[in-house]
Design a protein around this motif. Sequence first.
Motif, PDB file in Angstrom:
ATOM      1  N   THR A 324       0.822  -1.205   0.000  1.00 23.39           N
ATOM      2  CA  THR A 324       0.000   0.000   0.000  1.00 23.39           C
ATOM      3  C   THR A 324       0.856   1.255   0.000  1.00 23.39           C
ATOM      4  O   THR A 324       0.570   2.225  -0.694  1.00 23.39           O
ATOM      5  CB  THR A 324      -0.931  -0.002   1.228  1.00 23.39           C
ATOM      6  OG1 THR A 324      -1.767  -1.168   1.188  1.00 23.39           O
ATOM      7  CG2 THR A 324      -1.802   1.240   1.246  1.00 23.39           C
ATOM      8  N   THR A 359      -7.499   4.908   2.071  1.00 19.68           N
ATOM      9  CA  THR A 359      -8.115   4.082   3.115  1.00 19.68           C
ATOM     10  C   THR A 359      -9.625   4.270   3.154  1.00 19.68           C
ATOM     11  O   THR A 359     -10.379   3.313   3.376  1.00 19.68           O
ATOM     12  CB  THR A 359      -7.509   4.436   4.486  1.00 19.68           C
ATOM     13  OG1 THR A 359      -6.090   4.262   4.432  1.00 19.68           O
ATOM     14  CG2 THR A 359      -8.081   3.544   5.576  1.00 19.68           C
ATOM     15  N   LYS A 362     -11.018   2.992  -0.739  1.00 24.95           N
ATOM     16  CA  LYS A 362     -10.328   1.901  -1.436  1.00 24.95           C
ATOM     17  C   LYS A 362     -11.275   0.872  -2.036  1.00 24.95           C
ATOM     18  O   LYS A 362     -10.882   0.120  -2.936  1.00 24.95           O
ATOM     19  CB  LYS A 362      -9.354   1.206  -0.483  1.00 24.95           C
ATOM     20  CG  LYS A 362     -10.012   0.541   0.713  1.00 24.95           C
ATOM     21  CD  LYS A 362      -8.955  -0.090   1.611  1.00 24.95           C
ATOM     22  CE  LYS A 362      -9.592  -0.747   2.832  1.00 24.95           C
ATOM     23  NZ  LYS A 362      -8.561  -1.349   3.706  1.00 24.95           N
TER      24      LYS A 362
END
Length: 754
Positions: A324, A359, A362
Amino acid sequence: MSTVTYETALMFWRIIAQIFFREVRPRGAFNIPRDGPVIFAVAPHHNQFLDGLLLSQEVYRETRRRVQFLTAAKSLQRKAVGFLIRQMDNCIPVVRAIDEAKPGTGLVYLSPDDPCLLLGERTRFKSEFSPRTQIMLPKSVDSVVAEVLEVISDTKLRLKRELGSETGRGTARVREKLAEMEAEGKTGFPFRILPFIDQQEMYRGVYQRLKEGGCIGIFPEGGSHDRTDLLPLKAGVSTMALGAMANDPSVNVKIVPVGLYYFHSHRFRSRAVVEFGSALDVPEGFVEMFKQGGSSKRQAVSKLLDLIYDGLKTVTVRAPDYETLMLIQAARRLYKIPGQHPTLGQVVELNRHFLKGYTHFKDEPRVQKLKADVLKYNRLLRDLGLRDHQVPQAKKASWKTLSLLLYRLLLLLIWGVLALPGTVLNGPVIVLASVLSRRKAQEALAASVVKIAGRDVLATWKILICLGAAPLLYTLYVILATVAAIRVQTTLGVQLCMPFLVICVLPIMNYAALKFGEAGMDLLKSLRPLVLALGPGAQRDLDKVKEMRMRLSNEVADVINEFGPKLYDNFDQEKLRISGPASVPPSTGNSGIWQRKSSVGQVDAQGNLLIHPMTWMDERLFGWSRTARRGNDTPANSPQIPDESEKDCWDYDHVIDFIPAYEDASLGKLRGRRGSYADLHRFRVASEKRTTAPVASSGAQISGGQSVHRRSRKHKETLSDPVPVDYTATVDTTEDFEETAKGLNEESGVKSGA
């Protein structure tokens, strides 16, 4: 420790830090309280010894205050590391239970009916455990820890809480792993015993230091690590603040969250950012709850720890995993047009906001598709051996491409020859530091329950090994040079001066090797696009990757403009939008040079011949463009982004929107309408110093009837920086000021005042 001794030690370590790091950039230093008791909560702890060193330097340079660190007693007991730590200031030793852990006898497993009951096989709980001691399970179940409440028998142990934490989130992981082990014929886990440590003496030292109005530095994660996210915070930092205020009502402790961000923390000549968040006041209600003791005390500690964690989230970049983090960094690079070079602080800020947005969104189909495309683009770059910033520079093969390649090869040869003597002389130290530091990393990894690869200790050991080996090697060179002078029967004066000559020459050669070698490595990395452009069939691959980058850059901007307003109430689309749609630069275009100042005030960018000779010479041999002559990377026909490097140093609360034209003594002519951000600071300081000059309603008087118009701006939370900045413009004194200012206001979208 006296002030002279402390400053001498700090100067020595500042030199070491400047050698190891290419740039160290502070952010938000104005948040450091100038007086009163302060606790610096620092995270993430990614660079064992250097984390505290960088923090001490920045705090002392900004406020002349010393930071006293809580240091693991195990580290202080080591000869080399302990000696160096003690040179900075009196440290407060902390005995950690994990450092005193011992392996237990037998295997343990969790009761199927009671999550707080541990059962053992061939265990000796009665002799090895007692109430308040802790048990730790292996890495395979995330090294969960639980406190022992009662020892029932040699094979039964009751825990105070479920494994892992107060919420017991580790219990599910343990049961899942146990099921896998039972399928393989295994019955339980090995475990370690953590003794109970009485920390009262340590807390008394902290309370006394805070009562005296001193500064305490603490890494609330506990130990150093190399994970991409923060470790769970220890309650000690909350207990220290609340305990000091509970013991003495006159003590008003402030907690400053500090974020450390490294660009390849373990590598030589990497970069770092030290960011200071807003100081947190300890609520009086929490102090009263702490005084009550029992459950109220625990609740107060927990609530304050949550506040500290929230503060750390504002100054750290936290990714759930390495993949990520790499994705976010790739998207951030695509968001910025090549030629717009953000400062280190802006890069960290962008990474943080990109992570927050990713976040949150996503699971959106468009974000998922963009993720897949970005990963595909990264794989294509890896196959071609290119870096993202090299893609726009890869141009169609021509005589200029071949000339540039030959020129850079020649320059690489020159820099290599200049760097060779120092590199050869320091070769033994370089090899020794590389080998031993990796060995130390493996040892640290084996002894840790939180490290992934042990990279957090590499930089520390590289520096320590070099500090120990380099003097010995240089002494050997002095002896060899002196013996050689005697052997060739030189004059007595030469023989006597030889040791001093070697001592003087070695630092010069080392510095030359550092600078020329650094420039040579940049040159070497720049050759790949040129070689690809000259290869057969390479133009097709280059066109493909450039087209993909153009498309992804536009897609990233569109996704941000779509989802940004949903996440940020003050989302400013115009300031975040890339200046026009992304496009591949024309083959005849050349990016200009740019400059930014390092933490020591030196130019550390492509505008300096020694530090970045490649671009400095390239622009003069191959880039005679308006942009190059103007000294910035923004194309002549596009809006200029103000240089933010000075903002990182001065932290403006206000922005000067319009500044008057002024004579540039060095050029003998007026500067362009769009000045640099550094000019804003000079004008601001100049206007503040001229207290006797009359101030017009339109702004602060500068000189000759010229005025500076200031306007306060409300801070907005944006993706590019917390403080949005309008471009600046200049006004010629020969022109009518009101008419010109009105035109400038209309041009910038600001309604002109009367």
